[in-house]
Each structure stands twice: as structure tokens, then as C-alpha cells.
Design a protein around this motif. Sequence first.
Motif, PDB file in Angstrom:
ATOM      1  N   ASN A 148       0.857  -1.182   0.000  1.00  0.00           N
ATOM      2  CA  ASN A 148       0.000   0.000   0.000  1.00  0.00           C
ATOM      3  C   ASN A 148       0.896   1.235   0.000  1.00  0.00           C
ATOM      4  OD1 ASN A 148      -1.765   2.102   0.572  1.00  0.00           O
ATOM      5  ND2 ASN A 148      -2.405   1.307   2.562  1.00  0.00           N
ATOM      6  N   VAL A 149       1.351   1.619  -1.176  1.00  0.00           N
ATOM      7  CA  VAL A 149       2.359   2.685  -1.264  1.00  0.00           C
ATOM      8  C   VAL A 149       1.861   4.018  -0.703  1.00  0.00           C
ATOM      9  CG1 VAL A 149       3.867   4.015  -2.796  1.00  0.00           C
ATOM     10  CG2 VAL A 149       3.550   1.561  -3.176  1.00  0.00           C
ATOM     11  N   PRO A 150       0.642   4.490  -1.063  1.00  0.00           N
ATOM     12  CA  PRO A 150       0.200   5.764  -0.464  1.00  0.00           C
ATOM     13  C   PRO A 150       0.145   5.684   1.061  1.00  0.00           C
ATOM     14  CG  PRO A 150      -1.191   5.177  -2.330  1.00  0.00           C
ATOM     15  CD  PRO A 150      -0.339   3.973  -2.049  1.00  0.00           C
ATOM     16  N   GLY A 151      -0.337   4.554   1.583  1.00  0.00           N
ATOM     17  CA  GLY A 151      -0.403   4.391   3.030  1.00  0.00           C
ATOM     18  C   GLY A 151       0.968   4.368   3.666  1.00  0.00           C
ATOM     19  N   ILE A 152       1.902   3.681   3.027  1.00  0.00           N
ATOM     20  CA  ILE A 152       3.274   3.609   3.534  1.00  0.00           C
ATOM     21  C   ILE A 152       3.913   4.991   3.545  1.00  0.00           C
ATOM     22  CG2 ILE A 152       5.585   2.736   2.998  1.00  0.00           C
ATOM     23  CD1 ILE A 152       4.185   0.128   2.043  1.00  0.00           C
ATOM     24  N   VAL A 153       3.685   5.738   2.481  1.00  0.00           N
ATOM     25  CA  VAL A 153       4.195   7.120   2.420  1.00  0.00           C
ATOM     26  C   VAL A 153       3.607   7.941   3.575  1.00  0.00           C
ATOM     27  CG1 VAL A 153       4.131   9.273   1.088  1.00  0.00           C
ATOM     28  CG2 VAL A 153       4.659   7.102  -0.059  1.00  0.00           C
ATOM     29  N   GLY A 154       2.306   7.746   3.827  1.00  0.00           N
ATOM     30  CA  GLY A 154       1.647   8.454   4.917  1.00  0.00           C
ATOM     31  C   GLY A 154       2.206   8.085   6.279  1.00  0.00           C
ATOM     32  N   LEU A 155       2.457   6.805   6.476  1.00  0.00           N
ATOM     33  CA  LEU A 155       3.049   6.345   7.739  1.00  0.00           C
ATOM     34  C   LEU A 155       4.450   6.937   7.925  1.00  0.00           C
ATOM     35  CD1 LEU A 155       3.394   4.661  10.279  1.00  0.00           C
ATOM     36  CD2 LEU A 155       3.742   2.645   8.842  1.00  0.00           C
ATOM     37  N   GLY A 156       5.219   6.939   6.849  1.00  0.00           N
ATOM     38  CA  GLY A 156       6.558   7.510   6.930  1.00  0.00           C
ATOM     39  C   GLY A 156       6.536   8.984   7.281  1.00  0.00           C
ATOM     40  N   LYS A 157       5.666   9.728   6.599  1.00  0.00           N
ATOM     41  CA  LYS A 157       5.583  11.169   6.863  1.00  0.00           C
ATOM     42  C   LYS A 157       5.060  11.439   8.269  1.00  0.00           C
ATOM     43  CE  LYS A 157       6.021  15.479   5.717  1.00  0.00           C
ATOM     44  NZ  LYS A 157       7.352  16.066   5.450  1.00  0.00           N
ATOM     45  N   ALA A 158       4.060  10.655   8.702  1.00  0.00           N
ATOM     46  CA  ALA A 158       3.518  10.822  10.053  1.00  0.00           C
ATOM     47  C   ALA A 158       4.597  10.553  11.104  1.00  0.00           C
ATOM     48  CB  ALA A 158       2.324   9.893  10.269  1.00  0.00           C
ATOM     49  N   SER A 159       5.453   9.582  10.828  1.00  0.00           N
ATOM     50  CA  SER A 159       6.558   9.275  11.743  1.00  0.00           C
ATOM     51  C   SER A 159       7.544  10.427  11.810  1.00  0.00           C
ATOM     52  CB  SER A 159       7.272   7.998  11.286  1.00  0.00           C
ATOM     53  OG  SER A 159       6.399   6.889  11.276  1.00  0.00           O
ATOM     54  N   GLU A 160       7.825  11.022  10.650  1.00  0.00           N
ATOM     55  CA  GLU A 160       8.745  12.160  10.594  1.00  0.00           C
ATOM     56  C   GLU A 160       8.188  13.354  11.372  1.00  0.00           C
ATOM     57  OE1 GLU A 160      10.964  13.533   6.814  1.00  0.00           O
ATOM     58  OE2 GLU A 160       9.230  14.872   6.953  1.00  0.00           O
ATOM     59  N   VAL A 161       6.907  13.645  11.164  1.00  0.00           N
ATOM     60  CA  VAL A 161       6.273  14.761  11.865  1.00  0.00           C
ATOM     61  C   VAL A 161       6.253  14.494  13.368  1.00  0.00           C
ATOM     62  CG1 VAL A 161       4.115  16.038  12.178  1.00  0.00           C
ATOM     63  CG2 VAL A 161       4.873  15.437   9.871  1.00  0.00           C
ATOM     64  N   ALA A 162       5.930  13.250  13.746  1.00  0.00           N
ATOM     65  CA  ALA A 162       5.871  12.886  15.162  1.00  0.00           C
ATOM     66  C   ALA A 162       7.216  13.074  15.848  1.00  0.00           C
ATOM     67  CB  ALA A 162       5.395  11.444  15.307  1.00  0.00           C
ATOM     68  N   MET A 163       8.281  12.751  15.144  1.00  0.00           N
ATOM     69  CA  MET A 163       9.612  12.881  15.722  1.00  0.00           C
ATOM     70  C   MET A 163       9.917  14.341  16.075  1.00  0.00           C
ATOM     71  SD  MET A 163      13.295  11.629  14.171  1.00  0.00           S
ATOM     72  CE  MET A 163      13.272  12.786  12.800  1.00  0.00           C
ATOM     73  N   PHE A 164       9.559  15.248  15.202  1.00  0.00           N
ATOM     74  CA  PHE A 164       9.860  16.661  15.424  1.00  0.00           C
ATOM     75  C   PHE A 164       8.916  17.324  16.430  1.00  0.00           C
ATOM     76  CE2 PHE A 164      11.919  16.076  11.218  1.00  0.00           C
ATOM     77  CZ  PHE A 164      13.185  16.502  11.571  1.00  0.00           C
ATOM     78  N   LYS A 165       7.704  16.773  16.575  1.00  0.00           N
ATOM     79  CA  LYS A 165       6.719  17.400  17.450  1.00  0.00           C
ATOM     80  C   LYS A 165       6.525  16.650  18.770  1.00  0.00           C
ATOM     81  CE  LYS A 165       4.063  19.676  13.803  1.00  0.00           C
ATOM     82  NZ  LYS A 165       2.714  19.901  13.220  1.00  0.00           N
ATOM     83  N   MET A 166       7.271  15.571  18.990  1.00  0.00           N
ATOM     84  CA  MET A 166       7.032  14.715  20.146  1.00  0.00           C
ATOM     85  C   MET A 166       7.125  15.464  21.464  1.00  0.00           C
ATOM     86  SD  MET A 166       8.918  11.172  21.351  1.00  0.00           S
ATOM     87  CE  MET A 166       8.684  10.380  19.773  1.00  0.00           C
ATOM     88  N   GLU A 167       8.195  16.171  21.671  1.00  0.00           N
ATOM     89  CA  GLU A 167       8.396  16.844  22.958  1.00  0.00           C
ATOM     90  C   GLU A 167       7.359  17.930  23.183  1.00  0.00           C
ATOM     91  OE1 GLU A 167       9.919  17.663  26.652  1.00  0.00           O
ATOM     92  OE2 GLU A 167      10.357  15.969  25.339  1.00  0.00           O
ATOM     93  N   THR A 168       7.076  18.720  22.145  1.00  0.00           N
ATOM     94  CA  THR A 168       6.085  19.800  22.249  1.00  0.00           C
ATOM     95  C   THR A 168       4.709  19.233  22.575  1.00  0.00           C
ATOM     96  OG1 THR A 168       7.302  21.164  20.665  1.00  0.00           O
ATOM     97  CG2 THR A 168       4.993  21.715  21.036  1.00  0.00           C
ATOM     98  N   ASN A 169       4.295  18.196  21.841  1.00  0.00           N
ATOM     99  CA  ASN A 169       2.991  17.586  22.082  1.00  0.00           C
ATOM    100  C   ASN A 169       2.903  16.982  23.477  1.00  0.00           C
ATOM    101  OD1 ASN A 169       1.987  18.260  19.564  1.00  0.00           O
ATOM    102  ND2 ASN A 169       2.491  16.288  18.637  1.00  0.00           N
ATOM    103  N   TYR A 170       3.984  16.330  23.899  1.00  0.00           N
ATOM    104  CA  TYR A 170       3.988  15.683  25.210  1.00  0.00           C
ATOM    105  C   TYR A 170       3.794  16.715  26.321  1.00  0.00           C
ATOM    106  CZ  TYR A 170       5.410  12.731  29.114  1.00  0.00           C
ATOM    107  OH  TYR A 170       5.431  12.041  30.303  1.00  0.00           O
ATOM    108  N   GLN A 171       4.543  17.802  26.263  1.00  0.00           N
ATOM    109  CA  GLN A 171       4.460  18.816  27.310  1.00  0.00           C
ATOM    110  C   GLN A 171       3.071  19.452  27.356  1.00  0.00           C
ATOM    111  OE1 GLN A 171       6.677  19.330  29.597  1.00  0.00           O
ATOM    112  NE2 GLN A 171       8.295  18.055  28.704  1.00  0.00           N
TER     113      GLN A 171
END
Length: 376
Positions: A242-265
Motif C-alpha cells: 500500500n504505497v500511499p499508506g506507507i508514504v503516509g506512515l513515513g511522513k507521520a513518523s517524521e512529523v511525530a519525531m519533530f513534534k514529540m516533545e512539544t505535544n507531550y508537554q
Amino acid sequence: MNEEPIYFDFASTTPVNEEVYDAMSPYFLSYYGNASSSTHKQGEMASIAVEKAKNQVSKLINCDENEVFFTSGSTESIKLAISRVFYNSLDAGNHIITSKAEHKAVLDTCEDLERVGARITYLDVDDNGKLDTSLLEDSIGSDTILVALMHVNNETGVIADIGDIGTICKKHNVLFFTDATQSYGKLPLNFQDENIDLLCFNAHKIYGPKGIGGLLVKSNAKTKSGVSVKHLIDSVNLGTQNVPGIVGLGKASEVAMFKMETNYQKIQKLNTHLQQKLRQSKLGIVNAVSANRSPFILNIQLANQDAESFILGNKNVLSVSTGSACNSRLLEQSHVLKSMGLSKEKADRSIRVSFGAMTTQTQLNKLIKAIRSANS
């Protein structure tokens, strides 16, 4: 026009992030090749997109790219991981250890395997949903092939000590599989440093698309029979990717990495505020209050109203749940709360509130007002 109900069910699913949506869109309309078709440009571009997504996942959770397998979601990953290990370890043992508070996908898989000869130990948890790791170690025998315990409980938010669990498993040469669906992209996870052999996660819990998830398999993980677990998973034909889904998972992972600390706090602050209001106004009791919990999930025992009445009475205003989305249509007591020793009466008064990146203080105030009205 009526306003949409305020959403407090992010542990069930999340809306797709706009950056994720934008990343996926071209793979529906322009780059539609099959990632397995390496003989032409469209297939090559799809394959490159899949590899990029593996890289994005690996950066978030610190694993090797070749340890990432894409599935339709955590349920498929769970069934795949547990069953493949079981059926390829029969000459060495048939014993699997899990807990009574696991996600239904784990419990259902274990029950299915019991019917074909597996011996399953369902460990108890205490009244705060915590597992005694000494009981885990005492339960391991020479025929134990797998320990399957989740990282963050999907109903209570209780965080398991996967470091200690992994150490115990490694000491006894037993594979350790953890369901990280509620922690992936939200809490720090280090696949390489922890003694975890298999780990599953999902895109739609971190503002990615539904229908796509992953299974991590450590490169050096072997069954007690000496078979490479990675080879076992790699040998399964999971169909067209599922290439579109895989791309979405990858991008969501990238966004999560950069926003993890901010979202957590941010979410920790909201969670703490809600707990303070519940305590000060005697509006309810937090289940598993003394446990180490993820701030993204709060399980509340209402003081004077059952959960079903509260949810139905506020369905045009608030979106909350009683527990797992995979089991919420069943009118029965939560097996997680039951495992913690809650009576049916107390469990029936319990709701799950789960926070997301877009939850605001104003929205939380409306939830508190609704709980106060229910208790008046």
C-alpha cells in the motif's frame, strides 16, 4: 449549523495531518506504480517511496531500515508476530506469556493458539494495572518461547517497564514482543537499545492514514529453535504494498519525531489540569492513579453516572469512549478494568478520555463542565 462534537478519542484514531495528506496524494494520482515492479519507472519511484518511509520510521524509533515490515495495522502485526513465532518453535516449546490486560488482538490470538496446542500464561496485574516483573520471571520455563506485553495500555495509559521486561527475556533466551501502538510517536522509544525483538505500531494513532502499520523485527532475533525471526516474517507474502499508506506512515513518523516533545508537554499539562479538577470537585476518580501513565490517556471513574448514559447524553457535544475502539461495540465490562479488580459497577462508570495535538484548554473546560453537570 451545529458544531462538531469536541473530540476526546485520539487513542482510538486521529485525523490525518495535512502534511501527511499532501505527501500521500501524488501516490494516488501520479506515482501509482507497484513497488514490486522494478522493470519500469513508475515501479521504481514507488519502491523509492517505500524505502524512504522505512528510513523515516527508523529515525523515529532507532532501528535499521531492513528491520521494518509494513502491514495493514497492529492487529495484523500482532497475529503475524505471535503465530509465526509459535508455529516455528514447536520443537523447542509451546509456552507463551502475556497478561490479562492486553489488547484484545493479543488475547484473541493467544486463545486461537491455545486451541491448537499452545500453553498460555495470562499474568495478573495489580489494582493500578501494573505487572509484577518477578511474576513474569517466575513464569518463564524451559518451554517458554515468547513474552507478549504491551508498552502503553490502550484503556488506562499505564506504561509497562519494557526495559526490565526485555532484560528478563534476554536473560532466559525468550523472545519479547511488545505492542507499542499507543506509544509509537508519542513517547521516546529506542528499538536498538531495548531488549525488544518484535514491536508493532500503527499510522492512524499518529495522524497518519488508516489501514497501514508496521512490525519491527530485530535482525539478530532467533526462535529457541535457532530460526531467524526476520526470515520468518520476510517469507510471508503480505501482498501488493500500500504505497500511499506507507508514504503516509513515513511522513507521520517524521512529523511525530519533530513534534514529540512539544505535544507531550502540552498534553501533560492538560491531563494534569483535568486530574486536579476531578479531585478538587470530587467529580470522579482516575483509574490506575498511582501507576506511571502516558498523559495521552486518562481513564476516569465518574462519581454519579454510568459511562453509557454520560456518552449518549453528550454525544452531540463530546466524543469520548469507554475503552478500546476494537471492542467498544460489545456491551460488556472492560476486561482491562476487570483485570485490575474493579467491580462491574465501577467499571460501568468509567470513561476513557484521550488527548491529541489539537486539544485545547477551552475544549477541556467544556469536558469538565459536562462531567460536573452529570454529577449534579
